[in-house]
Design an enzyme around this catalytic site. Sequence first.
Site, mmCIF file in Angstrom:
data_model
loop_
_atom_site.group_PDB
_atom_site.id
_atom_site.type_symbol
_atom_site.label_atom_id
_atom_site.label_comp_id
_atom_site.label_asym_id
_atom_site.label_seq_id
_atom_site.Cartn_x
_atom_site.Cartn_y
_atom_site.Cartn_z
ATOM 1 C CG HIS A 60 53.101 90.435 45.179
ATOM 2 N ND1 HIS A 60 51.813 90.904 45.204
ATOM 3 C CD2 HIS A 60 53.247 89.671 46.303
ATOM 4 C CE1 HIS A 60 51.195 90.465 46.285
ATOM 5 N NE2 HIS A 60 52.054 89.706 46.965
ATOM 6 C CG LEU A 61 55.631 88.082 38.664
ATOM 7 C CD1 LEU A 61 55.666 87.264 37.379
ATOM 8 C CD2 LEU A 61 56.932 87.904 39.444
ATOM 9 N NE ARG A 62 55.874 94.616 43.813
ATOM 10 C CZ ARG A 62 55.193 94.396 44.931
ATOM 11 N NH1 ARG A 62 53.866 94.296 44.879
ATOM 12 N NH2 ARG A 62 55.811 94.253 46.074
ATOM 13 C CG ASP A 303 53.835 87.473 50.103
ATOM 14 O OD1 ASP A 303 53.491 88.066 49.050
ATOM 15 O OD2 ASP A 303 53.558 87.892 51.240
ATOM 16 C CG HIS A 307 58.821 96.696 48.006
ATOM 17 N ND1 HIS A 307 57.714 97.304 47.466
ATOM 18 C CD2 HIS A 307 58.356 95.767 48.886
ATOM 19 C CE1 HIS A 307 56.616 96.778 47.985
ATOM 20 N NE2 HIS A 307 56.981 95.835 48.844
ATOM 21 N N PRO A 321 55.987 96.922 52.959
ATOM 22 C CG PRO A 321 53.826 96.164 53.406
ATOM 23 C CD PRO A 321 54.609 97.410 53.089
ATOM 24 N N GLY A 322 57.306 93.661 52.368
ATOM 25 C CA GLY A 322 57.552 92.676 51.325
ATOM 26 C C GLY A 322 59.012 92.322 51.180
#
Length: 427
Positions: A60-62, A303, A307, A321-322
């Site tokens: 996840h590179l947001r 994954d 955050h 979560p993450g």
Amino acid sequence: MTTLALNNVRPYGEDVTNILIDVTDGVIDAVGENPFDDADEVVDCGGNVLLPGLVDMHVHLREPGREDTETIATGSDAAAKGGFTAVFTMANTSPVIDQPFLAEAVWTKGQEYGKCDVYPVGSISQGLKGEQLTEIGLMSRSGVRMFSDDGKCVNDPQLMRRAIEYAKAHDVVLAQHAEDHRMTEGSVAHEGEQAARLGLRGWPRLAEESIVARDAIMTRDYGGRYHLCHASTEGTVELLRFAKNQGIDVTAEVTPHHLMLTDEKLATYDGLFRVNPPLREARDAEALKQALLDGNVDVVATDHAPHGSEDKCVEFEHAKPGMLGLETSLAVVHRIFVESGEADWRFVAKVMSERPAEILRLEDQGRPINVGEPANLVLVDPQSPWTAHGDEMASKASNTPYEDIEFSARVVGTWLRGTQTYDAKKA
């Protein structure tokens, strides 16, 4: 032609040799016993291990939408530092990657930055709402190789059936986040003794396993290439074994944190350890490890989920979560499998480079270290102790679950098509 020599190197941790790279064309030009001391640039690799550049099917590179926690640029830096030359960034951004132009923009930004090949993952449903399919055909023609609503499960069986049929027609991978949301509402921790002791609402294994079973049967009946995101339970391993024995085209990934960590970490209520799916029990971690060794789980995928502290330094049930994963995954896999003697560096190359590239049909990644092959490479020092600290990560975020843990293996260099994207000496 510009050349680079990697002298005194051990491909796959085996015999020492020397490698000459044609940097202009980005390929391996020669492999030989004698050092290539007349190259334009010569690197003495000190007998360290050389692997094909790593490939991560799940990050996840947001970007777009949460550039305060990660961007394609900072994520690429983290990937290069972790030894990755290709990553697949999930669609749950803002806006959601459900249109061809958005996917093309992600790819273009990654190529312009040049540290790592950043492949966009398209969403299965429009806006991740689970109601209407995206234009899988149009997006696949824009270069999207995988579709996923990761972060959410495609719960509707009719929608999932149609997605499988469309994915088969366009020969793309469908990656499922297996979680029956009706069984996890309000859940924040694995359903077991630890959650009960801590007063946290439990997340049953069944929520994952019921979707895996359903989707395996659908894939059996309607075909296509189905991939399971972040497998986390012992029961899921058994279901994968059943599916593969039936000849169903199912692949699966496991994260480093589900291999190394368990729900015992939740005792401090630290939001760093909240993740989806949750950390399970030791027997789940052991089953996942054995499944990776025997091939019922195909790959390791991080994954990687950055955050900000405002989303993690809160009550456990309110933490997002993450966990970060790109910069620590190789070290974790080395500790669990190589350092323990369970497997060798060939195994690491298979589960972190070759097999993911094969699943996603990347012709220039996960290739053998041979003459004429792309020079996507990572150099690893297996005896270079270092301690994980979130504030020292190349990622924009710092939410590593391995804070203050010491590892033995360190990435010391990464090359993308012959161009160095990470050098530990200059970091």
